[in-house]
Design a protein around this motif. Structure first.
Motif, short mmCIF file in Angstrom:
data_model
loop_
_atom_site.label_atom_id
_atom_site.label_comp_id
_atom_site.label_asym_id
_atom_site.label_seq_id
_atom_site.Cartn_x
_atom_site.Cartn_y
_atom_site.Cartn_z
N ILE A 111 -10.46 14.92 19.36
CA ILE A 111 -12.09 15.39 19.00
C ILE A 111 -10.62 17.16 18.47
CG2 ILE A 111 -13.26 17.06 20.85
CD1 ILE A 111 -13.41 14.95 22.61
N GLN A 112 -9.47 17.20 19.10
CA GLN A 112 -9.56 18.57 18.76
C GLN A 112 -8.34 18.43 16.83
OE1 GLN A 112 -5.35 19.97 20.51
NE2 GLN A 112 -6.58 21.62 19.87
N PHE A 118 -13.92 17.23 10.21
CA PHE A 118 -15.96 17.67 10.05
C PHE A 118 -16.62 18.71 11.14
CE2 PHE A 118 -14.55 12.97 9.92
CZ PHE A 118 -15.33 12.59 9.26
N PRO A 119 -15.70 19.85 10.21
CA PRO A 119 -15.79 21.34 11.83
C PRO A 119 -17.55 21.35 12.17
CG PRO A 119 -15.37 21.70 9.30
CD PRO A 119 -15.11 20.52 9.48
N GLN A 120 -18.54 20.68 11.69
CA GLN A 120 -19.82 20.81 12.06
C GLN A 120 -20.49 19.83 13.32
OE1 GLN A 120 -18.16 18.57 9.20
NE2 GLN A 120 -19.80 17.64 8.83
N VAL A 121 -18.97 18.89 13.42
CA VAL A 121 -19.05 17.70 14.15
C VAL A 121 -19.59 18.14 15.95
CG1 VAL A 121 -19.24 15.90 15.47
CG2 VAL A 121 -19.49 16.40 12.27
N SER A 122 -20.06 17.91 16.69
CA SER A 122 -19.50 18.30 18.24
C SER A 122 -19.62 16.34 19.15
CB SER A 122 -20.70 19.20 19.29
OG SER A 122 -20.41 20.46 18.29
N GLU A 135 -12.11 18.57 32.33
CA GLU A 135 -11.71 20.01 31.84
C GLU A 135 -11.16 20.17 30.06
OE1 GLU A 135 -13.12 22.80 31.85
OE2 GLU A 135 -14.19 22.05 33.74
N ASN A 136 -9.98 19.37 30.49
CA ASN A 136 -10.04 18.48 28.90
C ASN A 136 -10.54 18.24 28.01
OD1 ASN A 136 -7.12 18.75 30.25
ND2 ASN A 136 -6.92 16.94 30.68
N HIS A 137 -11.50 18.55 27.70
CA HIS A 137 -12.62 17.81 26.99
C HIS A 137 -14.09 19.18 27.27
CE1 HIS A 137 -11.46 13.74 27.95
NE2 HIS A 137 -12.28 13.23 27.32
N LEU A 140 -12.84 22.34 24.67
CA LEU A 140 -12.49 22.13 22.87
C LEU A 140 -13.86 22.90 22.61
CD1 LEU A 140 -11.00 18.58 23.03
CD2 LEU A 140 -10.00 20.97 22.82
N SER A 141 -13.60 23.29 21.79
CA SER A 141 -14.88 24.74 21.50
C SER A 141 -15.65 23.12 20.46
CB SER A 141 -14.12 25.52 20.01
OG SER A 141 -13.80 24.56 19.50
N ASN A 142 -15.36 22.43 20.44
CA ASN A 142 -16.19 21.21 19.59
C ASN A 142 -16.70 19.82 20.58
OD1 ASN A 142 -13.70 20.19 19.72
ND2 ASN A 142 -13.98 19.35 17.67
#
Length: 174
Positions: A111-112, A118-122, A135-137, A140-142
């Motif tokens: 994900i990181q 792919f900065p637009q993807v969450s 919380e490890n996931h 992350l901002s995305n």
């Protein structure tokens, strides 16, 4: 789950009982958003739509499946596990995806790493996400959400230990 202020759930459609559960949840809790998960074919998609699912979640995508998903008026969360899958999803306009199985597909590291490509993807990772590693996931901002079965184990359901599910949901939200 509703007693723990969870207002969105996904029912995995693996048996006819799953369709019945989706319908029953929507009837008993009309304010709850009930998604249909494990959509892998036009047939399961039709069942989900006929049951009035509020959203669709897939474990994977293909050119064929994505054609059936396009044009839906309800939200779709396509499942990906590789950069190729992610590219296919973004080519079809999806900016929110499910990473499945997250624990086998790179989890937080994947994900990181995708944040610069792919900065637009969450992401919403599922599969191997637990209370201990969520919380490890989520840090992350995305990563906008996680999914996991730890909040509703098979034993708790079989033994009708609803309080355990409520408590696990409350703990997951904290």
């Amino acid at each position: 789950m509703a007693d723990a202020d969870i207002d969105v759930v996904a029912v995995v459609l693996r048996t006819q009982a799953s369709i019945d559960a989706l319908i029953a949840i929507k009837k008993a809790l009309p304010e709850m958003k009930v998604g249909a998960g494990t959509i892998t074919s036009p047939e399961t998609l039709k069942q989900a739509l006929d049951a009035k699912a509020d959203c669709i979640v897939t474990p994977a995508i293909s050119e064929s499946l994505i054609k059936h998903l396009s044009g839906l008026t309800i939200p779709v969360l396509p499942g990906i596990s590789t950069t190729s899958d992610l590219l296919l999803a973004t080519e079809h306009g999806y900016t929110e995806v499910k990473l499945f199985p997250a624990s086998l597909s790179g989890g937080p590291s994947f994900i990181q790493a995708m944040s610069s490509l792919f900065p637009q993807v969450s992401f919403c990772p599922t599969g191997g996400v637990k209370q201990q590693n969520k919380e490890n996931h989520l840090s992350l901002s995305n990563c906008f959400a996680v999914g996991g079965t730890w909040i509703s184990t098979k034993v708790w359901v079989e033994q009708k230990q609803w309080h355990n599910i409520t408590e696990a949901c409350k703990h997951a939200n904290s």
